[in-house]
Scaffold this motif. Sequence first.
Motif, PDB file in Angstrom:
ATOM      1  N   LYS A   1       0.854  -1.199   0.000  1.00 21.56           N
ATOM      2  CA  LYS A   1       0.000   0.000   0.000  1.00 21.56           C
ATOM      3  C   LYS A   1       0.883   1.239   0.000  1.00 21.56           C
ATOM      4  CE  LYS A   1       0.779   0.578   4.616  1.00 21.56           C
ATOM      5  NZ  LYS A   1       2.128   0.091   4.355  1.00 21.56           N
ATOM      6  N   LEU A   2       0.257   2.395  -0.080  1.00 21.68           N
ATOM      7  CA  LEU A   2       1.011   3.640  -0.003  1.00 21.68           C
ATOM      8  C   LEU A   2       0.651   4.360   1.293  1.00 21.68           C
ATOM      9  CD1 LEU A   2       0.589   4.904  -3.685  1.00 21.68           C
ATOM     10  CD2 LEU A   2       2.580   3.801  -2.703  1.00 21.68           C
ATOM     11  N   THR A   3       1.674   4.820   1.982  1.00 16.71           N
ATOM     12  CA  THR A   3       1.471   5.623   3.192  1.00 16.71           C
ATOM     13  C   THR A   3       1.675   7.075   2.771  1.00 16.71           C
ATOM     14  OG1 THR A   3       2.448   3.836   4.471  1.00 16.71           O
ATOM     15  CG2 THR A   3       2.310   5.965   5.558  1.00 16.71           C
ATOM     16  N   TYR A   4       0.780   7.963   3.185  1.00 12.98           N
ATOM     17  CA  TYR A   4       0.941   9.335   2.697  1.00 12.98           C
ATOM     18  C   TYR A   4       0.634  10.386   3.756  1.00 12.98           C
ATOM     19  CZ  TYR A   4      -4.156   9.740   2.218  1.00 12.98           C
ATOM     20  OH  TYR A   4      -5.498   9.794   2.474  1.00 12.98           O
ATOM     21  N   ARG A   5       1.104  11.604   3.474  1.00  6.84           N
ATOM     22  CA  ARG A   5       0.876  12.745   4.380  1.00  6.84           C
ATOM     23  C   ARG A   5      -0.431  13.434   3.973  1.00  6.84           C
ATOM     24  NH1 ARG A   5       5.760  15.313   6.087  1.00  6.84           N
ATOM     25  NH2 ARG A   5       4.482  17.135   6.583  1.00  6.84           N
ATOM     26  N   ARG A   6      -1.432  13.297   4.832  1.00  9.78           N
ATOM     27  CA  ARG A   6      -2.741  13.929   4.586  1.00  9.78           C
ATOM     28  C   ARG A   6      -2.605  15.441   4.501  1.00  9.78           C
ATOM     29  NH1 ARG A   6      -5.257  11.114   8.570  1.00  9.78           N
ATOM     30  NH2 ARG A   6      -4.620  12.791   9.941  1.00  9.78           N
ATOM     31  N   ASP A   7      -1.778  16.017   5.404  1.00 12.69           N
ATOM     32  CA  ASP A   7      -1.656  17.487   5.472  1.00 12.69           C
ATOM     33  C   ASP A   7      -1.074  18.060   4.173  1.00 12.69           C
ATOM     34  OD1 ASP A   7       0.718  16.155   6.101  1.00 12.69           O
ATOM     35  OD2 ASP A   7       1.507  17.813   7.292  1.00 12.69           O
ATOM     36  N   LEU A   8      -0.126  17.341   3.580  1.00 11.40           N
ATOM     37  CA  LEU A   8       0.485  17.857   2.346  1.00 11.40           C
ATOM     38  C   LEU A   8      -0.504  17.805   1.177  1.00 11.40           C
ATOM     39  CD1 LEU A   8       4.100  16.367   2.498  1.00 11.40           C
ATOM     40  CD2 LEU A   8       3.284  18.586   3.294  1.00 11.40           C
ATOM     41  N   LEU A   9      -1.315  16.760   1.185  1.00  8.58           N
ATOM     42  CA  LEU A   9      -2.337  16.675   0.130  1.00  8.58           C
ATOM     43  C   LEU A   9      -3.359  17.797   0.282  1.00  8.58           C
ATOM     44  CD1 LEU A   9      -3.452  12.992  -0.576  1.00  8.58           C
ATOM     45  CD2 LEU A   9      -2.205  14.546  -2.041  1.00  8.58           C
ATOM     46  N   GLU A  10      -3.747  18.031   1.543  1.00 12.15           N
ATOM     47  CA  GLU A  10      -4.726  19.104   1.796  1.00 12.15           C
ATOM     48  C   GLU A  10      -4.156  20.456   1.385  1.00 12.15           C
ATOM     49  OE1 GLU A  10      -5.772  18.554   5.908  1.00 12.15           O
ATOM     50  OE2 GLU A  10      -7.013  16.789   5.430  1.00 12.15           O
ATOM     51  N   GLU A  11      -2.872  20.660   1.714  1.00  7.26           N
ATOM     52  CA  GLU A  11      -2.195  21.913   1.320  1.00  7.26           C
ATOM     53  C   GLU A  11      -2.281  22.131  -0.184  1.00  7.26           C
ATOM     54  OE1 GLU A  11       2.041  22.393   2.228  1.00  7.26           O
ATOM     55  OE2 GLU A  11       1.478  22.095   4.339  1.00  7.26           O
ATOM     56  N   ALA A  12      -2.143  21.021  -0.912  1.00  2.00           N
ATOM     57  CA  ALA A  12      -2.176  21.105  -2.377  1.00  2.00           C
ATOM     58  C   ALA A  12      -3.603  21.091  -2.920  1.00  2.00           C
ATOM     59  CB  ALA A  12      -1.389  19.940  -2.970  1.00  2.00           C
ATOM     60  N   GLY A  13      -4.560  21.029  -2.008  1.00  2.00           N
ATOM     61  CA  GLY A  13      -5.968  21.021  -2.404  1.00  2.00           C
ATOM     62  C   GLY A  13      -6.345  19.761  -3.170  1.00  2.00           C
ATOM     63  N   MET A  14      -5.744  18.647  -2.775  1.00  2.00           N
ATOM     64  CA  MET A  14      -6.012  17.407  -3.511  1.00  2.00           C
ATOM     65  C   MET A  14      -6.654  16.353  -2.621  1.00  2.00           C
ATOM     66  SD  MET A  14      -2.426  17.216  -5.572  1.00  2.00           S
ATOM     67  CE  MET A  14      -2.924  16.170  -6.902  1.00  2.00           C
ATOM     68  N   GLU A  15      -7.359  15.460  -3.292  1.00  4.03           N
ATOM     69  CA  GLU A  15      -7.963  14.312  -2.615  1.00  4.03           C
ATOM     70  C   GLU A  15      -6.964  13.154  -2.646  1.00  4.03           C
ATOM     71  OE1 GLU A  15     -11.707  13.790  -1.914  1.00  4.03           O
ATOM     72  OE2 GLU A  15     -11.382  15.951  -1.610  1.00  4.03           O
ATOM     73  N   GLU A  16      -7.276  12.104  -1.920  1.00  7.06           N
ATOM     74  CA  GLU A  16      -6.421  10.908  -1.946  1.00  7.06           C
ATOM     75  C   GLU A  16      -6.320  10.370  -3.389  1.00  7.06           C
ATOM     76  OE1 GLU A  16      -6.713   7.782   1.306  1.00  7.06           O
ATOM     77  OE2 GLU A  16      -7.532   6.696  -0.387  1.00  7.06           O
ATOM     78  N   PRO A  17      -5.110  10.220  -3.928  1.00  6.56           N
ATOM     79  CA  PRO A  17      -4.990   9.769  -5.320  1.00  6.56           C
ATOM     80  C   PRO A  17      -5.528   8.351  -5.513  1.00  6.56           C
ATOM     81  CG  PRO A  17      -2.865  10.436  -4.426  1.00  6.56           C
ATOM     82  CD  PRO A  17      -3.810  10.412  -3.299  1.00  6.56           C
ATOM     83  N   ARG A  18      -6.312   8.186  -6.538  1.00  3.17           N
ATOM     84  CA  ARG A  18      -6.865   6.862  -6.834  1.00  3.17           C
ATOM     85  C   ARG A  18      -6.355   6.334  -8.171  1.00  3.17           C
ATOM     86  NH1 ARG A  18      -9.029   3.878  -2.721  1.00  3.17           N
ATOM     87  NH2 ARG A  18      -9.707   5.355  -1.155  1.00  3.17           N
ATOM     88  N   THR A  19      -5.890   7.245  -9.009  1.00  6.35           N
ATOM     89  CA  THR A  19      -5.391   6.809 -10.325  1.00  6.35           C
ATOM     90  C   THR A  19      -3.915   7.212 -10.465  1.00  6.35           C
ATOM     91  OG1 THR A  19      -5.979   8.883 -11.387  1.00  6.35           O
ATOM     92  CG2 THR A  19      -7.656   7.147 -11.399  1.00  6.35           C
ATOM     93  N   TRP A  20      -3.277   6.685 -11.493  1.00  3.96           N
ATOM     94  CA  TRP A  20      -1.861   6.988 -11.728  1.00  3.96           C
ATOM     95  C   TRP A  20      -1.655   8.486 -11.959  1.00  3.96           C
ATOM     96  CZ3 TRP A  20       0.065   2.585 -15.516  1.00  3.96           C
ATOM     97  CH2 TRP A  20      -0.042   1.352 -14.841  1.00  3.96           C
TER      98      TRP A  20
END
Lengths: 444, 282
Positions: free
Chosen positions: A146-165
């Motif tokens: 699986k992928l472990t990711y930083r929620r805060d960095l995604l939010e900063e970028a205004g993005m949702e959890e990536p589901r596609t490539w």
Amino acid sequence: MKPKANVILVAILLVCVLILGNTVTAADKKKVDILWSQYYPAQAKAIQKMAKEYSDSHPNVKVVPQILTWEKTLEKLSSSMAVGDPPELAALMTSQINTLYARGWLNPLTEVVDSLGGDKYFMKSPGYVEIEGEHWMVPVGTIPLKLTYRRDLLEEAGMEEPRTWDELLKAAEAMTADTNGDGEIDRYGISFCCNRSYCPATFFLSLLWSNGGNVLDEKGNVVFDSEETVETLKFLKELVQYTPPGAPNSGWADAVDNYSTGTVGIAMYSELRPLVVAYNRNPEIAENTDIMPIPTRTPKEESQARWTTMGWVLLKNSPDQEAAKKFVEWFMEPDRLIEYYHSITGGVLTAPAEIPVLESEKLWDHKLYKKFRPIVEEFSSYTNNSVIPSFEHPKILHASIAVFMNDLTITDMIQSVLFGNKSPSEAVEKAAKEMRDYLETHEP
Amino acid sequence: MRDKIFKYVTISPLYLLVAFIGLVPSVYALLLSFTNRDLFSKAWQFIGVQNYVSVLGDPEFWFALKNNIVYGGTTTLLQVGLGLIISLLLIRPFKGSYVARGLIVFPYLVPTVVAVLTFKWIFDDVYGLANNLLVTLGFGKIAWLGPSLAMFTVVLVSVWRFLPFTVLLIMPGLQAIPNSHYEAARLDGASPFQQFWYITLPQLRGVLYIVALLRGIWMFNNFNVIWLMTQGGPVKKTMHVPILSYTKAFRQFEIGRGSAIAVAGFSFLLVFILLYFRSTAE
């Protein structure tokens, strides 16, 4: 007879009785040798403690664990088999188990799986691996990729959890940044292993499966030289530009280090180790950590991760097979498993996939399990979408996919595109040819 | 006669031990190379020279052999060259020369695993000391273990690790050169370079020859430094014959084929070994 001679005679008789007595006891006593491939010192301690506990509570059985690093386990096993003296049990990774199965070195553990409750006991029924009505391993937990990711960095970028490539590429690009303004990039998008080991193949195959591709078809023919494989390689080549320097030699440990030190925003890993290490080093990173399944090329495909775990196997031609089965049953009792899970480097590394364990409040009565319960539960649930490379076509029983991972055919192909000058289609063609050559000369 | 028998009887355990330790594994490996033996299976067949045909026809073997020559050659040359320079510096008495002579042995005393893993961290692209130093000095970071520099880095680490051995062998050779030679040369007005060229080098020729041969043989077979640093990667840039042989034998479990690779590699090494035997006989 002189009194002195009598004393000597009695003493001799006593010694004979003692020797005979001991011989009989030794003959009755069963010995269960275990080859345990460890990841962490705490695991070794846990298995040693359990072996002692079992031996103490079962006077007729002595459980003797031998601890090895997992890379060395297969070498040790193959040598012991070559000389005809295998241990009763081995706790191995799925790809290693597959290699042994394909070579006919395992006896089934169906009795143990049945006694535990089969599909009522294991999350992915029936007992993960069933081939022609037999269970060849008793899995301990689950480690889907699986992928472990930083929620805060995604939010900063205004993005949702990536589901596609595409979404993953955008997220990795957004996370790659010069955070201190010195003109040098100091945070990168993603860390995944690219070194010359089997590790890069695990990520690659998960992406390939999530793109509808495969290594072999249901008849065991090589279908690796497909458009899906080329697309997957192209995607990996794009993704590698968002990894920290040193990618050609980065392994599992680098993903953990890079994530827990804040060097990357996403890490590819099997266990929850990036989370646990971040919790110990940088708690704020752990607080903002989440996990996601392997993204698919388009939203249409289903995420498929390479599934792996430790599992018990019973070796053919070992002397005390029944005693070994009893030990596995004992080890797999929920309370004991919980004790084992809690013992591994402070817990929350391997996700339980045994239903009674997940349902037991005792499991969650632990600092880390309590704190990260939603993540652990989500992690466990990935088991249902995971693929075991070696057993993905149970009727065909191909060890070959695991072989191509272990012998570095797939990794060398990846490296030649990512860090060499081969084009993806050239590299795929070469790897597929090597696979066909291998299958032509090796019986499955 | 009895003395003669006694002599052979007493010396035979040594011959048996040497044969057991040295010959048995080598002969066994040679036999395995003519079989299709699989590590997991007791069943095997003699397949003649099939393994050799396949190995010698495989471009991967020649690529690995080329890497082997590059790695073995450069590490040997550097060890001998630097070993000679360091020995020449250390042979002259100066304050602390004994401490310096002791310290030079240090890399040889550190276990290989510890030394190599430490260097792996030093040359780590992200956290490594080497790159941090370069950045501090105003330079850019270097991919020490990337495809272009991986061979250079493993050569560097190998030279650091094994250099003390050459110093230890060359120093006594230097000490054995009579001082009177130099005194006479100085009286005749020879420069330091002329003294080195006309006295030191010819007198050391035998020692240097043996050191180079021994180091060449050992470096050709060296496995652990490369394995621990790169496992033969990236993109097989550091894959040499011992790693190729190991991969076949223990990753693909084809011990017969792996042995054939090792024996084929050994046959190239045999040239050096024969040279060594000839020189020691002389």
